[in-house]
Write a protein that holds these residues in place. Structure first.
Motif, PDB file in Angstrom:
ATOM      1  N   ASP A  85       0.807  -1.215   0.000  1.00  0.00           N
ATOM      2  CA  ASP A  85       0.000   0.000   0.000  1.00  0.00           C
ATOM      3  C   ASP A  85       0.848   1.275   0.000  1.00  0.00           C
ATOM      4  OD1 ASP A  85      -2.294  -1.521  -0.059  1.00  0.00           O
ATOM      5  OD2 ASP A  85      -2.718  -1.315   2.089  1.00  0.00           O
ATOM      6  N   ASP A  86       1.910   1.291   0.778  1.00  0.00           N
ATOM      7  CA  ASP A  86       2.779   2.469   0.822  1.00  0.00           C
ATOM      8  C   ASP A  86       3.463   2.704  -0.517  1.00  0.00           C
ATOM      9  OD1 ASP A  86       2.136   3.019   3.463  1.00  0.00           O
ATOM     10  OD2 ASP A  86       3.886   1.970   4.268  1.00  0.00           O
ATOM     11  N   GLU A  87       3.915   1.637  -1.153  1.00  0.00           N
ATOM     12  CA  GLU A  87       4.561   1.767  -2.465  1.00  0.00           C
ATOM     13  C   GLU A  87       3.564   2.271  -3.510  1.00  0.00           C
ATOM     14  OE1 GLU A  87       8.013  -1.667  -2.371  1.00  0.00           O
ATOM     15  OE2 GLU A  87       5.923  -2.287  -2.615  1.00  0.00           O
ATOM     16  N   ARG A  88       2.344   1.789  -3.454  1.00  0.00           N
ATOM     17  CA  ARG A  88       1.307   2.258  -4.390  1.00  0.00           C
ATOM     18  C   ARG A  88       1.057   3.746  -4.205  1.00  0.00           C
ATOM     19  NH1 ARG A  88      -3.574  -2.179  -4.884  1.00  0.00           N
ATOM     20  NH2 ARG A  88      -2.266  -4.004  -5.215  1.00  0.00           N
ATOM     21  N   GLU A  89       0.954   4.173  -2.963  1.00  0.00           N
ATOM     22  CA  GLU A  89       0.706   5.586  -2.686  1.00  0.00           C
ATOM     23  C   GLU A  89       1.875   6.450  -3.148  1.00  0.00           C
ATOM     24  OE1 GLU A  89      -1.109   9.003  -1.907  1.00  0.00           O
ATOM     25  OE2 GLU A  89      -2.082   7.042  -1.812  1.00  0.00           O
ATOM     26  N   THR A  90       3.089   5.991  -2.891  1.00  0.00           N
ATOM     27  CA  THR A  90       4.279   6.723  -3.333  1.00  0.00           C
ATOM     28  C   THR A  90       4.317   6.820  -4.856  1.00  0.00           C
ATOM     29  OG1 THR A  90       5.536   6.061  -1.378  1.00  0.00           O
ATOM     30  CG2 THR A  90       6.809   6.742  -3.316  1.00  0.00           C
ATOM     31  N   LEU A  91       4.051   5.705  -5.513  1.00  0.00           N
ATOM     32  CA  LEU A  91       4.047   5.705  -6.975  1.00  0.00           C
ATOM     33  C   LEU A  91       2.972   6.639  -7.514  1.00  0.00           C
ATOM     34  CD1 LEU A  91       5.133   4.659  -9.652  1.00  0.00           C
ATOM     35  CD2 LEU A  91       3.600   2.678  -9.404  1.00  0.00           C
ATOM     36  N   ALA A  92       1.779   6.584  -6.946  1.00  0.00           N
ATOM     37  CA  ALA A  92       0.692   7.461  -7.397  1.00  0.00           C
ATOM     38  C   ALA A  92       1.067   8.928  -7.215  1.00  0.00           C
ATOM     39  CB  ALA A  92      -0.598   7.138  -6.643  1.00  0.00           C
ATOM     40  N   THR A  93       1.689   9.249  -6.092  1.00  0.00           N
ATOM     41  CA  THR A  93       2.115  10.626  -5.822  1.00  0.00           C
ATOM     42  C   THR A  93       3.155  11.086  -6.837  1.00  0.00           C
ATOM     43  OG1 THR A  93       1.627  10.393  -3.475  1.00  0.00           O
ATOM     44  CG2 THR A  93       3.173  12.146  -4.098  1.00  0.00           C
ATOM     45  N   LEU A  94       4.126  10.237  -7.097  1.00  0.00           N
ATOM     46  CA  LEU A  94       5.179  10.587  -8.051  1.00  0.00           C
ATOM     47  C   LEU A  94       4.637  10.725  -9.470  1.00  0.00           C
ATOM     48  CD1 LEU A  94       8.060   8.336  -6.678  1.00  0.00           C
ATOM     49  CD2 LEU A  94       7.879  10.841  -6.523  1.00  0.00           C
ATOM     50  N   LEU A  95       3.741   9.828  -9.876  1.00  0.00           N
ATOM     51  CA  LEU A  95       3.150   9.907 -11.217  1.00  0.00           C
ATOM     52  C   LEU A  95       2.281  11.155 -11.352  1.00  0.00           C
ATOM     53  CD1 LEU A  95       2.317   6.159 -11.849  1.00  0.00           C
ATOM     54  CD2 LEU A  95       4.090   7.531 -12.973  1.00  0.00           C
ATOM     55  N   ARG A  96       1.565  11.505 -10.292  1.00  0.00           N
ATOM     56  CA  ARG A  96       0.749  12.730 -10.311  1.00  0.00           C
ATOM     57  C   ARG A  96       1.657  13.943 -10.509  1.00  0.00           C
ATOM     58  NH1 ARG A  96      -1.218  12.152  -5.592  1.00  0.00           N
ATOM     59  NH2 ARG A  96      -2.959  10.852  -6.249  1.00  0.00           N
ATOM     60  N   LYS A  97       2.766  13.977  -9.787  1.00  0.00           N
ATOM     61  CA  LYS A  97       3.725  15.078  -9.902  1.00  0.00           C
ATOM     62  C   LYS A  97       4.315  15.137 -11.306  1.00  0.00           C
ATOM     63  CE  LYS A  97       7.833  16.886  -7.561  1.00  0.00           C
ATOM     64  NZ  LYS A  97       8.778  16.638  -6.444  1.00  0.00           N
ATOM     65  N   LEU A  98       4.685  13.980 -11.841  1.00  0.00           N
ATOM     66  CA  LEU A  98       5.244  13.918 -13.195  1.00  0.00           C
ATOM     67  C   LEU A  98       4.216  14.361 -14.222  1.00  0.00           C
ATOM     68  CD1 LEU A  98       7.692  13.128 -14.920  1.00  0.00           C
ATOM     69  CD2 LEU A  98       6.769  10.801 -14.983  1.00  0.00           C
ATOM     70  N   SER A  99       2.984  13.893 -14.090  1.00  0.00           N
ATOM     71  CA  SER A  99       1.921  14.236 -15.049  1.00  0.00           C
ATOM     72  C   SER A  99       1.620  15.733 -15.041  1.00  0.00           C
ATOM     73  CB  SER A  99       0.632  13.481 -14.708  1.00  0.00           C
ATOM     74  OG  SER A  99       0.823  12.113 -14.915  1.00  0.00           O
ATOM     75  N   ALA A 100       1.702  16.357 -13.892  1.00  0.00           N
ATOM     76  CA  ALA A 100       1.409  17.801 -13.791  1.00  0.00           C
ATOM     77  C   ALA A 100       2.390  18.628 -14.612  1.00  0.00           C
ATOM     78  CB  ALA A 100       1.415  18.240 -12.336  1.00  0.00           C
ATOM     79  N   GLY A 101       3.574  18.100 -14.817  1.00  0.00           N
ATOM     80  CA  GLY A 101       4.588  18.843 -15.556  1.00  0.00           C
ATOM     81  C   GLY A 101       4.602  18.591 -17.047  1.00  0.00           C
ATOM     82  N   VAL A 102       3.729  17.714 -17.513  1.00  0.00           N
ATOM     83  CA  VAL A 102       3.743  17.382 -18.938  1.00  0.00           C
ATOM     84  C   VAL A 102       2.677  18.174 -19.659  1.00  0.00           C
ATOM     85  CG1 VAL A 102       3.438  15.520 -20.626  1.00  0.00           C
ATOM     86  CG2 VAL A 102       4.618  15.064 -18.477  1.00  0.00           C
TER      87      VAL A 102
END
Length: 159
Positions: free
Chosen positions: A142-159
């Motif tokens: 669960d923690d890894e999923r949340e971390t991945l989702a957070t990082l992907l959200r951050k990456l997507s915001a910059g594209v």
């Protein structure tokens, strides 16, 4: 740590182009390859329900909204042209998955409503999709999923 094909690709590029900073490949090539696999899983889930991916997109927008939507709103939700949406709505209507009803306050406009048959199809597709996606994510806690989702959200915001 498990090696994958991207590791091999990066090693090959490092040998062929040692001066190039290939570090973006470590992330973005994996995202691209994962995206291709996810598209296949989604297509399979939708086919299981007797839907094409574009049909799922329209029906799921209607199902999530919980109310009829205008074609303009569906265009915004699915990011297609008005001509494409007109064709899609015609096809879905012919299959009995949607109906078009008169707009109560704007006589120039129609509303699109998902039928019971459409709800059944989109719910079946979603259930199959969620099962497949749970299997894909099973290697992450669960923690890894949340971390991945957070990082992907951050990456997507910059594209």
């Amino acid at each position: 740590m498990h090696r994958d094909v991207v590791d091999t690709i990066m090693e090959q590029w490092s040998g062929a182009r040692p001066e190039a900073d290939i570090s973006p490949l470590a992330v973005l090539s994996r995202i691209m390859r994962l995206g291709k696999r996810l598209n296949l899983a989604r297509a399979s889930a939708f086919a299981h329900a007797g839907l094409e991916p574009w049909e799922f997109d329209v029906l799921s927008a209607l199902r999530r909204a919980g109310q009829p939507l205008t074609p303009t709103r569906l265009i915004e939700e699915t990011m297609v042209t008005s001509g494409t949406m007109t064709n899609r709505l015609s096809g879905l209507s012919e299959r009995g998955l949607i109906t078009r009803v008169a707009h109560q306050t704007d006589r120039r406009s129609m509303l699109v409503e998902v039928t019971d048959k459409g709800i059944d199809r989109v719910d079946t597709a979603l259930d199959t999709l969620l099962s497949a996606e749970q299997r894909i994510l099973a290697r992450l806690d669960d923690d890894e999923r949340e971390t991945l989702a957070t990082l992907l959200r951050k990456l997507s915001a910059g594209v």
